[in-house]
Design a protein around this motif. Structure first.
Motif, PDB file in Angstrom:
ATOM      1  N   ILE A   1      -2.875   0.477  -8.675  1.00  0.00           N
ATOM      2  CA  ILE A   1      -2.565   1.896  -8.840  1.00  0.00           C
ATOM      3  C   ILE A   1      -1.692   2.401  -7.696  1.00  0.00           C
ATOM      4  N   GLU A   2      -1.781   1.752  -6.528  1.00  0.00           N
ATOM      5  CA  GLU A   2      -0.956   2.180  -5.398  1.00  0.00           C
ATOM      6  C   GLU A   2       0.525   1.911  -5.672  1.00  0.00           C
ATOM      7  N   SER A   3       0.818   0.811  -6.338  1.00  0.00           N
ATOM      8  CA  SER A   3       2.201   0.543  -6.753  1.00  0.00           C
ATOM      9  C   SER A   3       2.657   1.570  -7.782  1.00  0.00           C
ATOM     10  N   GLN A   4       1.730   1.978  -8.643  1.00  0.00           N
ATOM     11  CA  GLN A   4       2.044   3.016  -9.624  1.00  0.00           C
ATOM     12  C   GLN A   4       2.404   4.322  -8.927  1.00  0.00           C
ATOM     13  N   TRP A   5       1.643   4.684  -7.880  1.00  0.00           N
ATOM     14  CA  TRP A   5       1.923   5.911  -7.132  1.00  0.00           C
ATOM     15  C   TRP A   5       3.300   5.857  -6.472  1.00  0.00           C
ATOM     16  N   ILE A   6       3.647   4.701  -5.940  1.00  0.00           N
ATOM     17  CA  ILE A   6       4.972   4.547  -5.320  1.00  0.00           C
ATOM     18  C   ILE A   6       6.061   4.694  -6.380  1.00  0.00           C
ATOM     19  N   TYR A   7       5.848   4.029  -7.501  1.00  0.00           N
ATOM     20  CA  TYR A   7       6.798   4.109  -8.612  1.00  0.00           C
ATOM     21  C   TYR A   7       6.991   5.554  -9.058  1.00  0.00           C
ATOM     22  N   ASP A   8       5.900   6.268  -9.243  1.00  0.00           N
ATOM     23  CA  ASP A   8       5.968   7.659  -9.700  1.00  0.00           C
ATOM     24  C   ASP A   8       6.647   8.563  -8.678  1.00  0.00           C
TER      25      ASP A   8
ATOM     26  N   LYS B   1      12.104   9.326  -7.081  1.00  0.00           N
ATOM     27  CA  LYS B   1      12.710  10.312  -7.978  1.00  0.00           C
ATOM     28  C   LYS B   1      14.094   9.925  -8.489  1.00  0.00           C
ATOM     29  N   GLU B   2      14.790   9.033  -7.764  1.00  0.00           N
ATOM     30  CA  GLU B   2      16.173   8.725  -8.135  1.00  0.00           C
ATOM     31  C   GLU B   2      16.405   7.222  -8.196  1.00  0.00           C
ATOM     32  N   GLY B   3      17.417   6.828  -8.948  1.00  0.00           N
ATOM     33  CA  GLY B   3      17.834   5.429  -8.989  1.00  0.00           C
ATOM     34  C   GLY B   3      16.960   4.549  -9.864  1.00  0.00           C
ATOM     35  N   ILE B   4      17.379   3.286  -9.973  1.00  0.00           N
ATOM     36  CA  ILE B   4      16.657   2.294 -10.775  1.00  0.00           C
ATOM     37  C   ILE B   4      15.279   2.040 -10.165  1.00  0.00           C
ATOM     38  N   LYS B   5      14.278   2.009 -11.024  1.00  0.00           N
ATOM     39  CA  LYS B   5      12.935   1.623 -10.572  1.00  0.00           C
ATOM     40  C   LYS B   5      12.230   0.900 -11.704  1.00  0.00           C
TER      41      LYS B   5
ATOM     42  N   THR C   1      18.180   3.515  -3.898  1.00  0.00           N
ATOM     43  CA  THR C   1      18.166   2.052  -3.891  1.00  0.00           C
ATOM     44  C   THR C   1      17.309   1.508  -5.031  1.00  0.00           C
ATOM     45  N   PRO C   2      17.828   0.579  -5.836  1.00  0.00           N
ATOM     46  CA  PRO C   2      17.029  -0.014  -6.913  1.00  0.00           C
ATOM     47  C   PRO C   2      15.755  -0.655  -6.367  1.00  0.00           C
ATOM     48  N   LEU C   3      14.632  -0.384  -7.018  1.00  0.00           N
ATOM     49  CA  LEU C   3      13.338  -0.840  -6.525  1.00  0.00           C
ATOM     50  C   LEU C   3      12.535  -1.509  -7.641  1.00  0.00           C
ATOM     51  N   LEU C   4      12.055  -2.721  -7.341  1.00  0.00           N
ATOM     52  CA  LEU C   4      11.137  -3.428  -8.229  1.00  0.00           C
ATOM     53  C   LEU C   4       9.787  -3.542  -7.537  1.00  0.00           C
TER      54      LEU C   4
ATOM     55  N   TYR D   1       0.861  -1.187   0.000  1.00  0.00           N
ATOM     56  CA  TYR D   1       0.000   0.000   0.000  1.00  0.00           C
ATOM     57  C   TYR D   1       0.893   1.231   0.000  1.00  0.00           C
ATOM     58  N   SER D   2       0.420   2.284  -0.646  1.00  0.00           N
ATOM     59  CA  SER D   2       1.224   3.493  -0.777  1.00  0.00           C
ATOM     60  C   SER D   2       1.212   4.332   0.490  1.00  0.00           C
ATOM     61  N   SER D   3       0.121   4.257   1.235  1.00  0.00           N
ATOM     62  CA  SER D   3       0.012   4.910   2.545  1.00  0.00           C
ATOM     63  C   SER D   3      -1.118   4.238   3.297  1.00  0.00           C
ATOM     64  N   LEU D   4      -1.105   4.346   4.615  1.00  0.00           N
ATOM     65  CA  LEU D   4      -2.123   3.680   5.421  1.00  0.00           C
ATOM     66  C   LEU D   4      -3.502   4.279   5.176  1.00  0.00           C
TER      67      LEU D   4
END
Length: 306
Positions: free
Chosen positions: A256-263, A266-270, A240-243, A190-193
């Motif tokens: 969509i919550e994973s999309q929000w986290i991805y967006d 701002k830096e590094g591999i994602k 930190t690289p994030l998948l 989840y992107s936030s509680l």
């Protein structure tokens, strides 16, 4: 008695009843979520066997151990140290579940040459029953386990994290605390509680206006506000690289919550992958071959760009 006094008494009584209703409902909502009926390790293991998950675990020598956190709480863990280890991966399971549920991921990493450490999150599995704090205390525990790994196996060892659902949110919060992680894999976080609780309230036909009151009682009882648990904000500036992996048919935590986290990173591999047709925490089950392929591609990119 004048009519306006009667009206005032009636309105005042209704207000008191509404306030009592709101308080009671807010406390019940918080209590039920914080003290779920948890699954035993035996049940989780049988489920994995039944579903055919654990087809690569025979070569993994599993050694159980415990760690005592700074607050005195004891965490139960297990490790499988690869003879030619290329790094260590720490796994965090989902809400109500246990470390046995993470064996399906651990076996893939062990086959790739990584040592693996699994553990029961606070209040789950073999651990003493306490309140679930949705990543607040759980990320503190995970951070301490990472410290243990660094002390035990050295500062130079590659250290990765993989979490599922609650464990994924916890892992992202830990990522926000550290700069020594080689990579992080978050499956259906989840992107936030608050983002998680609002649709949960609606799905159970509960009024959303109780959320700030539940948050207040959470602060008084468990020492954190709901707004404090925000994985998407925790990782914003981290390199930190994030998948991120999520099922595009997830009815509990929409992809969509994973999309929000991805967006928000701002830096590094994602990287972000939506597993076709998968429900919550079912991406691996839906297509383990594709899941492994996504992991392989991500880890290869991490190694190439290191």
């Amino acid at each position: 008695m004048p009519w306006y006094w009667i009206l005032l008494i009636v309105l005042g009584s209704l207000f008191v009843l509404f306030a009592v209703f709101t308080i009671v409902l807010s406390i019940i909502f918080l209590s039920v979520l914080s003290h779920p009926k948890r699954v035993t390790r035996e049940v989780a293991f049988r489920e994995g066997i039944k579903d055919g998950y654990f087809n690569k675990i025979e070569g993994m020598k599993r050694e159980e151990f415990t760690l005592t956190m700074r607050d005195g709480y004891v965490i139960h863990l297990e490790k499988s140290i690869h003879p030619n280890s290329k790094g260590i991966v720490l796994f965090a399971h989902g809400y109500t579940w246990t470390r046995e549920g993470m064996l399906k991921y651990a076996q893939e990493f062990y086959e790739m040459g990584y040592s693996v450490i699994l553990y029961d999150e606070r209040g789950h599995g073999d651990n003493k029953r306490v309140a679930c704090t949705f990543g607040y205390n759980e990320s503190k525990d995970q951070n301490e386990i990472c410290d243990y790994i660094r002390k035990e196996y050295g500062k130079e060892v590659k250290l990765g994290l993989l979490g599922e659902s609650l464990g994924a949110a916890t892992t992202l919060l830990t990522m926000g605390k550290r700069d020594d992680l080689s990579f992080v894999v978050a499956d259906c976080p989840y992107s936030s509680l608050n983002e998680f609780f609002v649709p949960l309230l609606k799905a159970n036909k509960l009024p959303c206006f109780i959320l700030p009151f539940s948050s207040l009682f959470c602060k008084l009882i468990h020492h954190y506000w709901f707004k404090d648990i925000s994985p998407k904000d925790a990782i914003r500036e981290k390199k930190t690289p994030l998948l991120l992996i999520a099922g595009n048919n997830d009815n509990l935590i929409p992809c969509i919550e994973s999309q929000w986290i991805y967006d928000n990173k701002k830096e590094g591999i994602k990287e972000l992958y939506f597993m076709e047709g998968a429900d919550h925490a079912m991406a691996y089950r839906q297509n383990p071959v594709k899941y492994r392929e996504v992991l392989d591609t991500f880890l290869k990119r991490v190694e190439e760009e290191a």
